[in-house]
Design a protein around this motif. Structure first.
Motif, PDB file in Angstrom:
ATOM      1  N   LYS A 268     -10.582  19.226  37.876  1.00 35.61           N
ATOM      2  CA  LYS A 268      -9.224  19.749  38.064  1.00 35.61           C
ATOM      3  C   LYS A 268      -8.165  18.732  37.660  1.00 35.61           C
ATOM      4  CE  LYS A 268     -10.332  23.026  41.770  1.00 35.61           C
ATOM      5  NZ  LYS A 268     -10.099  23.393  43.193  1.00 35.61           N
ATOM      6  N   ARG A 269      -8.519  17.451  37.690  1.00 34.67           N
ATOM      7  CA  ARG A 269      -7.557  16.398  37.356  1.00 34.67           C
ATOM      8  C   ARG A 269      -7.539  16.064  35.863  1.00 34.67           C
ATOM      9  NH1 ARG A 269      -5.402  13.460  41.492  1.00 34.67           N
ATOM     10  NH2 ARG A 269      -6.255  13.817  43.586  1.00 34.67           N
ATOM     11  N   LEU A 270      -8.467  16.610  35.115  1.00 35.53           N
ATOM     12  CA  LEU A 270      -8.533  16.287  33.686  1.00 35.53           C
ATOM     13  C   LEU A 270      -7.245  16.734  32.994  1.00 35.53           C
ATOM     14  CD1 LEU A 270     -12.211  17.356  32.891  1.00 35.53           C
ATOM     15  CD2 LEU A 270     -11.310  15.030  32.834  1.00 35.53           C
ATOM     16  N   SER A 271      -6.633  15.824  32.287  1.00 36.98           N
ATOM     17  CA  SER A 271      -5.416  16.162  31.536  1.00 36.98           C
ATOM     18  C   SER A 271      -5.618  15.781  30.075  1.00 36.98           C
ATOM     19  CB  SER A 271      -4.202  15.408  32.109  1.00 36.98           C
ATOM     20  OG  SER A 271      -4.418  14.015  32.052  1.00 36.98           O
ATOM     21  N   GLY A 272      -5.260  16.679  29.205  1.00 42.17           N
ATOM     22  CA  GLY A 272      -5.429  16.425  27.785  1.00 42.17           C
ATOM     23  C   GLY A 272      -6.838  16.672  27.293  1.00 42.17           C
ATOM     24  N   GLY A 273      -7.702  17.172  28.169  1.00 38.84           N
ATOM     25  CA  GLY A 273      -9.084  17.416  27.775  1.00 38.84           C
ATOM     26  C   GLY A 273      -9.229  18.450  26.681  1.00 38.84           C
ATOM     27  N   GLU A 274      -8.429  19.516  26.770  1.00 34.39           N
ATOM     28  CA  GLU A 274      -8.512  20.580  25.768  1.00 34.39           C
ATOM     29  C   GLU A 274      -8.128  20.064  24.391  1.00 34.39           C
ATOM     30  OE1 GLU A 274      -7.345  20.965  28.760  1.00 34.39           O
ATOM     31  OE2 GLU A 274      -8.729  22.467  29.570  1.00 34.39           O
ATOM     32  N   ASP A 275      -7.118  19.179  24.349  1.00 37.76           N
ATOM     33  CA  ASP A 275      -6.687  18.625  23.060  1.00 37.76           C
ATOM     34  C   ASP A 275      -7.802  17.788  22.437  1.00 37.76           C
ATOM     35  OD1 ASP A 275      -4.221  19.784  23.410  1.00 37.76           O
ATOM     36  OD2 ASP A 275      -3.326  17.998  24.320  1.00 37.76           O
ATOM     37  N   VAL A 276      -8.491  17.006  23.254  1.00 41.13           N
ATOM     38  CA  VAL A 276      -9.574  16.175  22.733  1.00 41.13           C
ATOM     39  C   VAL A 276     -10.745  17.046  22.274  1.00 41.13           C
ATOM     40  CG1 VAL A 276     -11.188  14.315  23.265  1.00 41.13           C
ATOM     41  CG2 VAL A 276      -8.912  14.282  24.255  1.00 41.13           C
ATOM     42  N   MET A 277     -11.102  18.060  23.075  1.00 43.82           N
ATOM     43  CA  MET A 277     -12.247  18.902  22.742  1.00 43.82           C
ATOM     44  C   MET A 277     -11.983  19.799  21.537  1.00 43.82           C
ATOM     45  SD  MET A 277     -14.870  18.157  24.535  1.00 43.82           S
ATOM     46  CE  MET A 277     -15.930  19.574  24.257  1.00 43.82           C
ATOM     47  N   ALA A 278     -10.729  19.916  21.133  1.00 41.95           N
ATOM     48  CA  ALA A 278     -10.421  20.714  19.940  1.00 41.95           C
ATOM     49  C   ALA A 278     -11.108  20.126  18.707  1.00 41.95           C
ATOM     50  CB  ALA A 278      -8.916  20.781  19.726  1.00 41.95           C
ATOM     51  N   GLU A 279     -11.414  18.833  18.744  1.00 42.16           N
ATOM     52  CA  GLU A 279     -12.078  18.178  17.618  1.00 42.16           C
ATOM     53  C   GLU A 279     -13.590  18.371  17.640  1.00 42.16           C
ATOM     54  OE1 GLU A 279     -10.950  14.037  17.172  1.00 42.16           O
ATOM     55  OE2 GLU A 279      -9.350  14.339  18.643  1.00 42.16           O
ATOM     56  N   PHE A 280     -14.097  18.888  18.735  1.00 44.45           N
ATOM     57  CA  PHE A 280     -15.545  18.899  18.954  1.00 44.45           C
ATOM     58  C   PHE A 280     -16.303  19.621  17.836  1.00 44.45           C
ATOM     59  CE2 PHE A 280     -19.501  20.340  20.881  1.00 44.45           C
ATOM     60  CZ  PHE A 280     -19.943  19.207  21.538  1.00 44.45           C
ATOM     61  N   ASP A 281     -15.911  20.866  17.533  1.00 43.09           N
ATOM     62  CA  ASP A 281     -16.648  21.660  16.549  1.00 43.09           C
ATOM     63  C   ASP A 281     -16.548  21.089  15.145  1.00 43.09           C
ATOM     64  OD1 ASP A 281     -17.657  23.388  18.389  1.00 43.09           O
ATOM     65  OD2 ASP A 281     -16.178  24.975  18.048  1.00 43.09           O
ATOM     66  N   SER A 282     -15.424  20.409  14.847  1.00 41.28           N
ATOM     67  CA  SER A 282     -15.308  19.816  13.512  1.00 41.28           C
ATOM     68  C   SER A 282     -16.226  18.603  13.351  1.00 41.28           C
ATOM     69  CB  SER A 282     -13.852  19.415  13.233  1.00 41.28           C
ATOM     70  OG  SER A 282     -13.423  18.426  14.155  1.00 41.28           O
ATOM     71  N   LEU A 283     -16.485  17.906  14.456  1.00 43.61           N
ATOM     72  CA  LEU A 283     -17.386  16.749  14.421  1.00 43.61           C
ATOM     73  C   LEU A 283     -18.850  17.160  14.538  1.00 43.61           C
ATOM     74  CD1 LEU A 283     -15.511  14.214  16.734  1.00 43.61           C
ATOM     75  CD2 LEU A 283     -15.863  14.001  14.277  1.00 43.61           C
ATOM     76  N   PHE A 284     -19.104  18.148  15.390  1.00 39.70           N
ATOM     77  CA  PHE A 284     -20.470  18.587  15.653  1.00 39.70           C
ATOM     78  C   PHE A 284     -20.584  20.074  15.320  1.00 39.70           C
ATOM     79  CE2 PHE A 284     -19.393  15.268  18.789  1.00 39.70           C
ATOM     80  CZ  PHE A 284     -20.327  14.299  18.451  1.00 39.70           C
TER      81      PHE A 284
END
Length: 370
Positions: A268-284
């Protein structure tokens, strides 16, 4: 009055928590019409060990639980029972001989093995250091750089190379064999859990398939769905961090079955997680995971057909996708090597560092706040 005992045997990751929560509500609303008990796992492990060693104390806990139930219809439940058919069959026999039950039903649910594994990874394996290190060894033995893969990909690769699939047919055949001498007094029922493509009411199916009659209306109001899951940032960050530690190094991260509430608060405290994970599919690229899942579905297809025939389950629940194919070890290696070579090591390293920083920041905030 006829008495019926249902032993719900899980399995793990097969909607057991949802069904148990629903049955608690139903038991309360039935006003004595249904007895329900969620069994103690430590006591069950002790009972199983005692049974294997032929100790007189094997059924001390089970007898206490069952004898405390006065209802004509009783459900006792724990998902670990699915892995202990000898204990379950002995419990069924004891319920008939010692506790005045007229009929016992052994009830359990299943799911497609690849989904089972992915779900288990997202709850337990991503923070299981032994499992993570074992996966690294499988890749190392094949000269594959583990840092080029996500922890879930490594887990699926290890399972594809050296692991064994959950065999539902073998599971339920052991239940049948264990109660064969008890005749019609014991029955065994099972089904694949509901899916989006094949939905049904789990609670209604459980009550109907086990022969429970409660006279309650609007069963949907008791249908609990517990689908809580950890944030993908937490899953990826923790698994990458734990994988990079040396075996002798310690970590404060909770192990499997530990600290779930704390981890949910961290999510619940994670901030900015969605922005970081947006790169996930392009890397993997998801292609590797899809191919591995298809391979596992095809590998388990034969035993799944046997299970479906044994338990009268619709095989469409287990049908591999049209794109799925069974791969040889050489083909698995080619798939893994191609995926690794197509990925940028520096970009992955930077991504993992950002993920870990986001996780650590949230964990620190939760520790400080408490």
């Amino acid at each position: 009055m006829t008495r019926r005992l249902v032993i719900h045997v899980g399995a793990q990751k097969c909607a057991s928590s949802s069904l148990q929560a629903s049955l608690r509500l139903v038991a309360q609303a039935s006003k004595g019409g249904l007895g329900f008990c969620f069994l103690n796992p430590a006591q069950l492990r002790d009972a199983d060990q005692a049974l294997k060693m032929n100790r007189d104390t094997a059924f001390k806990y089970v007898d206490r639980v069952i004898s405390a139930q006065s209802s004509s219809q009783v459900v006792i439940s724990h998902e670990m029972l699915g892995n202990r058919p000898a204990l379950v069959c002995s419990m069924a026999e004891r319920a008939l001989e010692k506790h005045s039950f007229d009929h016992v039903v052994i009830s359990g649910y299943s799911r497609l093995q690849s989904n089972y594994h992915v779900s288990a990874f997202s709850q337990w394996f991503f923070r299981d250091r032994k499992k993570l290190l074992d996966d690294l060894k499988v890749l190392s033995n094949r000269n594959l750089n583990w840092r080029q893969f996500t922890a879930l990909e490594r887990s699926l690769l290890a399972l594809s190379f050296v692991g064994k699939d959950r065999n539902w047919y073998s599971n339920y055949q052991r239940f049948y064999d264990g109660v064969r001498e008890l005749g019609d007094s014991v029955s065994v029922v099972s089904c694949h859990i509901p899916t989006r493509s094949h939905p049904y009411s789990l609670l209604e199916h459980f009550l109907s398939s086990t022969g429970m009659s409660l006279g309650l209306e609007d069963l949907e109001s008791f249908d609990v769905r517990k689908n809580l899951s950890f944030h993908p940032v937490l899953i990826h960050g923790m698994s990458e961090y734990l994988s990079s530690l040396r075996p002798v190094q310690q970590s404060f991260f909770p192990l499997p079955h530990e600290g779930n509430r704390w981890l949910f608060r961290v999510c619940k405290r994670l901030s900015g997680g969605e922005d970081v994970m947006a790169e996930f599919d392009s890397l993997f690229s998801p292609r590797l995971q899809h191919s591995l899942v298809g391979h596992l579905d095809c590998r388990a297809s034969s035993s799944n057909k046997q299970y479906c025939e044994l338990m009268s389950v619709d095989f469409n629940y287990f049908q591999p996708s049209d794109e799925a194919s069974l791969l040889s070890e050489e083909e698995l290696m080619t798939l893994a090597v191609d995926a690794a070579q197509s990925r940028n090591s520096e970009d992955i390293e930077c991504f993992n560092r950002r993920i870990e920083n986001v996780c650590m920041k949230s964990m620190r905030a939760e520790i400080v706040s408490s």
